[in-house]
Design an enzyme around this catalytic site. Structure first.
Site, PDB file in Angstrom:
ATOM      1  CG  ASP A 196       1.071  15.313   6.507  1.00  0.00           C
ATOM      2  OD1 ASP A 196       1.726  15.186   7.641  1.00  0.00           O
ATOM      3  OD2 ASP A 196       0.790  15.094   5.664  1.00  0.00           O
TER       4      ASP A 196
ATOM      5  N   GLY B 166      -5.808   9.820   1.536  1.00  0.00           N
ATOM      6  CA  GLY B 166      -6.295   8.952   1.302  1.00  0.00           C
ATOM      7  C   GLY B 166      -5.784   7.322   0.807  1.00  0.00           C
TER       8      GLY B 166
ATOM      9  N   GLY C 234      -2.375   6.458   3.343  1.00  0.00           N
ATOM     10  CA  GLY C 234      -2.354   7.631   4.216  1.00  0.00           C
ATOM     11  C   GLY C 234      -3.075   8.935   5.227  1.00  0.00           C
TER      12      GLY C 234
ATOM     13  CE  LYS D 255      -0.939  10.201  -2.033  1.00  0.00           C
ATOM     14  NZ  LYS D 255      -0.824  10.123  -1.113  1.00  0.00           N
TER      15      LYS D 255
END
Ligand SMILES: *[C@@H]1O[C@H](CO)[C@@H](O)[C@H](O)[C@H]1NC(C)=O
Ligand SMILES: *[C@@H]1O[C@H](CO)[C@@H](O)[C@H](O)[C@H]1NC(C)=O
Ligand SMILES: *[C@@H]1O[C@H](CO)[C@@H](O)[C@H](O)[C@H]1NC(C)=O
Ligand SMILES: *[C@@H]1O[C@H](CO)[C@@H](O)[C@H](O)[C@H]1NC(C)=O
Ligand SMILES: *[C@@H]1O[C@H](CO)[C@@H](O)[C@H](O)[C@H]1NC(C)=O
Ligand SMILES: *[C@@H]1O[C@H](CO)[C@@H](O)[C@H](O)[C@H]1NC(C)=O
Ligand SMILES: *[C@@H]1O[C@H](CO)[C@@H](O)[C@H](O)[C@H]1NC(C)=O
Ligand SMILES: *[C@@H]1O[C@H](CO)[C@@H](O)[C@H](O)[C@H]1NC(C)=O
Ligand SMILES: *[C@@H]1O[C@H](CO)[C@@H](O)[C@H](O)[C@H]1NC(C)=O
Ligand SMILES: *[C@@H]1O[C@H](CO)[C@@H](O)[C@H](O)[C@H]1NC(C)=O
Length: 773
Positions: free
Chosen positions: A612, A500, A497, A517
């Site tokens: 986001d 990362g 993403g 992540k």
């Protein structure tokens, strides 16, 4: 040594066609300090580690000359590696870069294991299968350079480097299109004429046209039957002891360079695609325009705009005046128009008017809050939003660029990073306002001591909370080694993403499947910030939010551990026809996502603006229940310029317009992104799709058009039985995607609308401002 090299070099020109090569067998390896590369037989080219910044990268370079010229780079956007990395041609036939910790990066991706690698005297690094067939070669994956005998095949492109010394992806590309046309565009644009700034004029010559370079610098196009259809250069440069190559430079111009191998000296540019350094579109960044001044390009800003970063023109220009919220004022008072003549700009109006005079165009722009600039030309007034792109002086232009400008502000106020513009959370504002008010009253009554007490009490609030009762929910701190174990050495990558890479893992003690992540672009100095954010995220609990189970935070690594979602992301199910949910399920998905965001905005202890929201960040669990992910991370990350570069106006994607302006970013930015996504969920298509007819390409525009014309059936298709419910979703989506943040409903209201408990007024035109809710 010098004389050996000389002989070797002499032999290059005689044997180049014989394609001499150095063979590299399985289990060979390289390290940056000793045995750092595999040389071609002449010693002219080498494959291996080259110095980059304060580390090493991998690529093909000219080793036989004093200037270390890199002609190909592997994984050009990966950061350089330290001296303890190893490049291995492994026994199972892969070329991998191994870090000292044991992480592996595949350098090239052939379809099958190789049994032999080779570095040729033409500068090509190749992998062969056991039958001696080439299965991968660096010539097929060019970066910014074309070497003699190398071809640019149909569909391939050269992409410039970011700077003359760096080799990561830059701003320009040269594409060999399938229609036979060789065209230059800025990076991140469509392959369409409005973006091109150089073209060979060979469209229509059919597929499989190739760009070819001969030893003598002759650059030409061959059609599928190897017929020369166009000479780009005539060639004829010396070849003896000389190497000629073609490079797409960082400034967007491609050139033929020559170098006399026996003499120290620089590459000399023999030919270039243009002499006008303003040709490459966008060389001056956003809101800037390029002016030629004595063969050198110079950037200027729009009137009353200033360089974001003096000394770095590519970062563009920004307003040097305060952008008032248009709604607060009546008409033209706060703004005036300034004009820039003899310039060309990208022409993407959201509205085009026929007017008789320039003054009418100015007036039309002043009266329209959406209008930030207008292009007036020949009776047409084309209203645009900022940023303006691709500006350049053109003395032949009959355009007037009319820019709406306002009161100047001091440079001090301007340079705050955009993420800081986030309003303090509403609870804190209210709390602090009431504390101050309360404090003042106390001050009046009891004097300074009591006032002080309250200031202290206010300061103490977050600390009390942090160590408080919520211990059981607090995410766990893991060590990097533990997470390495859980994920089997970060082996199974399940996603990548904006923040990362995500790996799948398993906590052995609880048999819980996890997603780890690994954050990449985290602010280095944000130690305390990171801990605080972890606490904030750790305290969120909602059915429609992905749970943070833990994190790792050591010197170099920032990782987050989440519960694993087995059905991928909303984008996966929404945009693939076989997994597409039915309308009723989609409505339920939209409601559930809205619930998650309402919680972030209004119900958790510290208000979280997601910043986001997009289908890729909505994960689907095994019961097909959607969960919002990646919230709370916006503060930790460097603001990503590339987002604002690619998401421009009509195609701005999920990014709310206020991100592009000097306006505070509030929860309403999330409402905007949710709105775009809601339209996608409703119509089951991506918000921008250029394969569709132009009128349909941008979803918001198309949806509004259909809504206005009463053409909802065109949108809904046969699948949707409940047309009334469908129209409700469309209306909510249109309200959410209004330009003016204050007109957008809150997420709470959005949820009520989606649940059908409140009436939904007719949404105003996206272009008209003054219709209030
Ligand atoms: C390299 O390998 C190829 C294919 O196996 C072979 O034809 C060639 O002779 C080898 N070259 C050298 C220098 O060993
Ligand atoms: C470098 O490689 C050569 C042959 O490939 C080998 O003989 C030599 O020992 C290596 N040197 C080091 C320091 O590893
Ligand atoms: C590898 O080098 C880097 C940078 O010099 C260092 O931080 C890291 O600890 C080293 N790793 C090992 C395993 O030596
Ligand atoms: C182009 O090349 C591909 C692969 O070699 C081939 O399948 C295709 O038929 C070619 N197209 C034309 C128009 O020659
Ligand atoms: C290539 O060009 C030649 C000459 O114009 C033409 O005869 C030939 O058919 C072309 N080949 C293809 C595949 O278009
Ligand atoms: C390109 O130049 C070569 C000589 O270098 C010439 O033979 C050929 O006819 C030219 N082709 C075109 C299309 O002009
Ligand atoms: C290259 O440089 C050498 C030495 O200065 C010179 O003798 C030779 O003529 C040059 N070659 C060309 C093609 O300019
Ligand atoms: C090569 O170019 C660089 C930068 O353009 C310049 O500083 C240097 O003096 C040049 N070297 C020679 C030998 O011309
Ligand atoms: C200039 O700005 C651009 C975009 O903001 C950035 O990518 C680039 O690294 C900067 N270049 C320099 C030399 O600072
Ligand atoms: C705005 O309108 C008010 C009342 O209608 C008026 O008094 C004021 O002067 C106007 N302001 C501007 C800037 O036109």
């Amino acid at each position: 040594m010098a004389s050996i090299l000389f002989f070797l070099l002499l032999s290059v020109s005689f044997t180049a066609s014989a394609q001499r090569q150095t063979n590299i067998s399985l289990r060979s390896s390289l390290t940056p300090l000793t045995n750092s590369s595999w040389f071609s037989p002449s010693g002219l080219y080498a494959f291996g580690f080259y110095r980059q910044g304060n580390g090493y990268s991998i690529g093909v370079f000219l080793a036989g000359i004093s200037l270390n010229t890199v002609v190909w780079s592997a994984k050009r956007d990966d950061p350089p590696v330290p001296t303890n990395a190893t490049l291995l041609f492994s026994s199972d036939g892969r070329v991998v870069l191994q870090s000292a910790q044991g992480d592996e990066t595949l350098i090239d991706s052939p379809s099958q294991p190789a049994s032999l690698a080779a570095m040729s005297d033409s500068g090509n690094f190749m992998l062969y299968d056991s039958d001696g067939k080439i299965i991968w070669q660096s010539f097929d994956h060019p970066t910014d350079t074309l070497l003699p005998t190398q071809q640019l095949k149909a569909g391939a492109e050269l992409v410039s480097s970011a700077s003359e010394t760096g080799h990561s992806t830059g701003f320009y590309r040269l594409k060999m299109q399938h229609d036979g046309h060789l065209v230059q565009y800025p990076v991140d644009t469509q392959d369409t004429a409005p973006y091109s700034y150089w073209a060979s004029g060979t469209n229509g010559y059919g597929d499989n046209v190739t760009l070819n370079l001969d030893q003598d610098g002759h650059l030409y196009l061959l059609n599928a039957t190897l017929f020369n259809i166009k000479n780009i250069t005539v060639g004829g440069y010396p070849t003896k002891e000389t190497i000629n190559m073609m490079k797409l430079d960082a400034d967007g111009i491609f050139r033929i360079y020559s170098k006399n191998l026996t003499r120290n000296g620089n590459w000399s540019a023999e030919w270039s695609s243009t002499e006008d350094k303003c040709d490459p579109k966008g060389s001056c960044g956003l809101n800037g325009y390029c002016v030629m001044n004595d063969l050198e390009a110079e950037c200027r800003c729009l009137p009353q705009f200033a360089f974001v970063n003096q000394g770095n023109w590519t970062s563009g220009c920004e307003r040097a005046f305060r952008a008032e919220s248009c709604k607060d004022k009546n008409g033209s008072g706060a703004y005036t128009i300034e004009e820039v003549r003899f310039t060309d700009w990208e022409d993407v109006p959201y509205s085009t008017l026929s007017v008789t005079a320039k003054g009418d165009c100015e007036q039309a722009c002043l009266e329209d809050c959406n209008c930030e600039a207008a292009l007036f030309d020949d009776g047409k007034c084309r209203k645009q939003r900022l940023p303006l792109r691709f500006g350049r002086r053109n003395m032949g232009s009959t355009n007037f660029a009319l820019v709406k400008v306002g009161k100047p502000i001091s440079p001090m106020d301007r340079n705050e990073p955009i993420i800081e513009k986030k309003k303090p959370s509403r609870t804190i504002v209210i709390v602090s306002v009431s504390f101050v008010a309360f404090g003042l009253v106390m001050f009046a009554i009891f004097g300074i001591i009591i006032y002080r007490y309250h200031v202290l009490a206010y300061k103490r609030v977050p600390n009390n909370d942090g160590t408080g009762s919520n211990q059981e929910f607090a995410p766990r701190a893991f060590t990097f080694a533990e997470l390495g174990n859980f994920t089997g050495g970060f082996k199974e990558e399940i996603g990548r993403g904006s923040f990362g890479t995500v790996y799948k893992g398993l906590i052995p003690s609880t048999q819980k499947v996890i997603a780890v992540k690994r954050l990449e672009k985290v602010l280095a100095e944000g130690e305390r910030e990171f801990q605080n954010e972890m606490k904030v995220i750790g305290k969120t609990h909602h059915r429609n939010l992905v749970r943070l189970l833990g994190y790792c935070h050591d010197e170099h690594n920032r990782l987050l551990v989440y519960e694993y979602m087995s059905n991928g992301s909303l984008a996966d199910i929404l945009f693939s026809p076989e997994k597409r949910p039915c309308f009723i399920e989609r409505l339920e998905i939209a409601r559930n996502i809205a619930r998650g965001i309402v919680y972030l905005h209004e119900e958790c202890e510290t208000q979280i603006i997601h910043c986001d929201i997009k289908p890729q960040n909505i994960l689907i669990d095994k019961y097909r229940c959607p969960k919002v992910s990646d919230f709370g991370l916006a503060k930790l990350l460097k603001p990503d310029q590339t987002n604002t570069f690619t998401g421009i106006r009509g195609t701005r994607g999920y990014v709310a317009p206020e991100w592009h302006r000097n306006m505070p970013v509030t929860v309403k930015a999330d409402v905007y992104s949710f709105g775009v996504m809601l339209l996608e969920i409703t119509c089951c298509r991506k918000n921008v799709d250029y394969s569709l007819p132009e009128a349909e390409a941008i979803l918001e525009v198309w949806v509004y058009q259909c809504f206005q014309d009463g053409g909802m059936d065109k949108l809904a298709g046969d699948e949707v039985a409940d047309k009334r419910q469908f129209e409700r979703m469309v209306k909510v989506g249109l309200w959410c995607t209004l330009d003016e943040p204050s007109l957008r409903p809150s997420m709470k209201k959005v949820l009520l609308m989606l649940e059908g408990t409140v009436e939904i007024p007719i949404p105003p035109s996206p272009n008209s401002f003054f219709t209030a809710i």
